[in-house]
Motif scaffolding. Structure first.
Motif, PDB file in Angstrom:
ATOM      1  N   THR A  21       0.841  -1.181   0.000  1.00  0.00           N
ATOM      2  CA  THR A  21       0.000   0.000   0.000  1.00  0.00           C
ATOM      3  C   THR A  21       0.883   1.239   0.000  1.00  0.00           C
ATOM      4  O   THR A  21       1.730   1.402   0.869  1.00  0.00           O
ATOM      5  CB  THR A  21      -0.914   0.033   1.240  1.00  0.00           C
ATOM      6  N   SER A  22       0.706   2.095  -0.989  1.00  0.00           N
ATOM      7  CA  SER A  22       1.474   3.324  -1.066  1.00  0.00           C
ATOM      8  C   SER A  22       0.650   4.480  -0.538  1.00  0.00           C
ATOM      9  O   SER A  22      -0.577   4.436  -0.518  1.00  0.00           O
ATOM     10  CB  SER A  22       1.898   3.603  -2.514  1.00  0.00           C
ATOM     11  N   THR A  23       1.342   5.518  -0.103  1.00  0.00           N
ATOM     12  CA  THR A  23       0.694   6.721   0.412  1.00  0.00           C
ATOM     13  C   THR A  23       1.174   7.913  -0.396  1.00  0.00           C
ATOM     14  O   THR A  23       2.378   8.137  -0.528  1.00  0.00           O
ATOM     15  CB  THR A  23       1.021   6.944   1.895  1.00  0.00           C
ATOM     16  N   ILE A  24       0.233   8.689  -0.948  1.00  0.00           N
ATOM     17  CA  ILE A  24       0.563   9.894  -1.699  1.00  0.00           C
ATOM     18  C   ILE A  24       0.049  11.098  -0.919  1.00  0.00           C
ATOM     19  O   ILE A  24      -1.108  11.134  -0.526  1.00  0.00           O
ATOM     20  CB  ILE A  24      -0.051   9.858  -3.109  1.00  0.00           C
ATOM     21  N   GLY A  66      12.543  24.445  -4.073  1.00  0.00           N
ATOM     22  CA  GLY A  66      13.021  23.920  -2.805  1.00  0.00           C
ATOM     23  C   GLY A  66      11.922  23.538  -1.836  1.00  0.00           C
ATOM     24  O   GLY A  66      12.209  23.133  -0.706  1.00  0.00           O
ATOM     25  N   ILE A  67      10.654  23.654  -2.258  1.00  0.00           N
ATOM     26  CA  ILE A  67       9.515  23.313  -1.391  1.00  0.00           C
ATOM     27  C   ILE A  67       8.880  22.030  -1.906  1.00  0.00           C
ATOM     28  O   ILE A  67       8.530  21.917  -3.081  1.00  0.00           O
ATOM     29  CB  ILE A  67       8.475  24.445  -1.378  1.00  0.00           C
ATOM     30  N   VAL A  68       8.714  21.050  -1.020  1.00  0.00           N
ATOM     31  CA  VAL A  68       8.091  19.788  -1.411  1.00  0.00           C
ATOM     32  C   VAL A  68       6.604  20.019  -1.660  1.00  0.00           C
ATOM     33  O   VAL A  68       5.877  20.496  -0.784  1.00  0.00           O
ATOM     34  CB  VAL A  68       8.291  18.705  -0.325  1.00  0.00           C
ATOM     35  N   MET A  69       6.142  19.659  -2.862  1.00  0.00           N
ATOM     36  CA  MET A  69       4.749  19.841  -3.238  1.00  0.00           C
ATOM     37  C   MET A  69       3.946  18.542  -3.114  1.00  0.00           C
ATOM     38  O   MET A  69       2.740  18.564  -2.892  1.00  0.00           O
ATOM     39  CB  MET A  69       4.651  20.356  -4.680  1.00  0.00           C
ATOM     40  N   ALA A  70       4.615  17.411  -3.302  1.00  0.00           N
ATOM     41  CA  ALA A  70       3.940  16.120  -3.209  1.00  0.00           C
ATOM     42  C   ALA A  70       4.973  15.039  -2.961  1.00  0.00           C
ATOM     43  O   ALA A  70       6.148  15.180  -3.339  1.00  0.00           O
ATOM     44  CB  ALA A  70       3.147  15.810  -4.476  1.00  0.00           C
ATOM     45  N   GLU A  71       4.542  13.968  -2.311  1.00  0.00           N
ATOM     46  CA  GLU A  71       5.429  12.830  -2.129  1.00  0.00           C
ATOM     47  C   GLU A  71       4.626  11.541  -2.139  1.00  0.00           C
ATOM     48  O   GLU A  71       3.429  11.527  -1.815  1.00  0.00           O
ATOM     49  CB  GLU A  71       6.214  12.941  -0.827  1.00  0.00           C
ATOM     50  N   ALA A  72       5.282  10.479  -2.557  1.00  0.00           N
ATOM     51  CA  ALA A  72       4.700   9.140  -2.533  1.00  0.00           C
ATOM     52  C   ALA A  72       5.638   8.252  -1.735  1.00  0.00           C
ATOM     53  O   ALA A  72       6.845   8.227  -1.981  1.00  0.00           O
ATOM     54  CB  ALA A  72       4.522   8.597  -3.945  1.00  0.00           C
TER      55      ALA A  72
END
Length: 316
Positions: A2-5, A75-81
């Motif tokens: 199971t991945s989390t976005i 330099g700002i994280v907008m999304a991650e998985a």
């Protein structure tokens, strides 16, 4: 697996049309270590974390196992998985794709997926399959994909669950929403925050005008409250309207409170309540807008209105 976005900073996650999210196209070759690969794109950068990364010096294909991906702008994280577990073969397929972002999303969605929104007014588009979405702060909107034809509210069933979450489903799609305020279909929006702004606006509108709110007018005031206008400010606008004034404007404080009880709660005022609210008005401790808003948000009225809005509020 199971991945989390997770989306941050008003970044719109569009799982059905990932090219619309931004992300750009890669510039030059990626840089890598055995545990991290970085792709610089026309709009930002992707950092892929995992193990055993390597690039074929001839074909430039990437192999390795990917566990986490972040997308950043300035330099700002907008999304991650996270929790991906993409195999070397899947990473290779992504690196060979002419559209890396779309290939990456396809690989993620091949797994069971949990989506998490950030703490601003975030948007996420979902489509077929079984998804779970967790909202964050702000007013979060989940868009039911209609890129391949209209997806109207009538095609879906919306149910409130015992834990306060909502399910939006039909024979193909099933989305579970936690702390998500709005669901957007091709023909309108359903407000799910019946215990929040949307519910307050609905109750106040009905309380002020003694009628079911019209969808367009209700949406206008919900948008105002979403943008920061408070409940008492909206109540003051209602008090000043020609509709309210024609119904209540000529009444004394006693007459006003008595009529509000009848119209809002469907009963005559008990002596204690009548004396309290009239006393507040006569002394100047409260104005009419404050009394209207307080009776509207009383536990009794919240319970009375609940059956009409528990499944969400339809907004055109």
């Amino acid at each position: 697996m199971t991945s989390t976005i997770t989306a941050y900073n008003n970044f719109k996650l569009n799982m059905l049309a990932p090219h619309e999210m931004g992300g750009g196209t890669p510039i030059g070759q990626p840089t890598l270590t055995s545990t991290q690969v970085t792709f610089i794109t026309t709009t930002g950068r992707f950092d892929v974390y995992g193990t055993n990364f390597s690039i074929n010096p001839v074909t430039k294909d990437l192999t390795g196992t990917a566990n986490r991906v972040t997308y950043s702008e300035g330099g700002i994280v907008m999304a991650e998985a996270d929790g991906l577990g993409l195999t070397s073969a899947q990473v290779l397929k992504i690196s060979q794709s002419s559209s890396m972002v779309e290939a990456l999303i396809d690989a993620i969605l091949a797994q069971d997926t949990v989506f998490r929104m950030g703490n601003l007014n975030d948007f996420m588009e979902v489509g077929t399959g079984r998804d779970v979405v967790y909202g964050g702060g702000g007013v979060d909107t989940v868009i039911i994909d209609h890129s391949w034809g209209s997806k109207t509210k009538a095609q879906y069933e919306i149910k409130k669950q015992a834990d306060g979450s909502f399910t939006v489903s039909n024979k193909i799609d099933h989305v579970t929403l936690h702390d998500v305020e709005r669901v957007q279909f091709s023909d309108g929006v359903v407000a799910l925050d019946t215990a929040g702004i949307a519910g307050q606006a609905y109750r106040l509108y009905q309380a002020a005008f003694d009628r079911t709110p019209d969808s367009g007018g209700l949406k206008y005031w919900i948008d105002k409250m979403d943008s920061g206008q408070g409940l008492f400010g909206v109540a003051a606008n209602f008090i000043g309207s020609s509709e309210f004034q024609s119904a209540y404007g000529s009444l004394s404080n006693l007459g006003l409170v008595d009529q509000l009880y009848k119209n809002i709660l469907g009963r005559a005022a008990e002596k204690g309540g009548l004396d309290f609210w009239v006393g507040q008005l006569d002394s100047g401790a409260m104005d009419r807008a404050t009394v209207l808003a307080n009776i509207s948000e009383s536990a009794e009225n919240v319970a009375l209105v609940a059956p009409a809005i528990d499944g969400g509020i339809w907004l055109i």
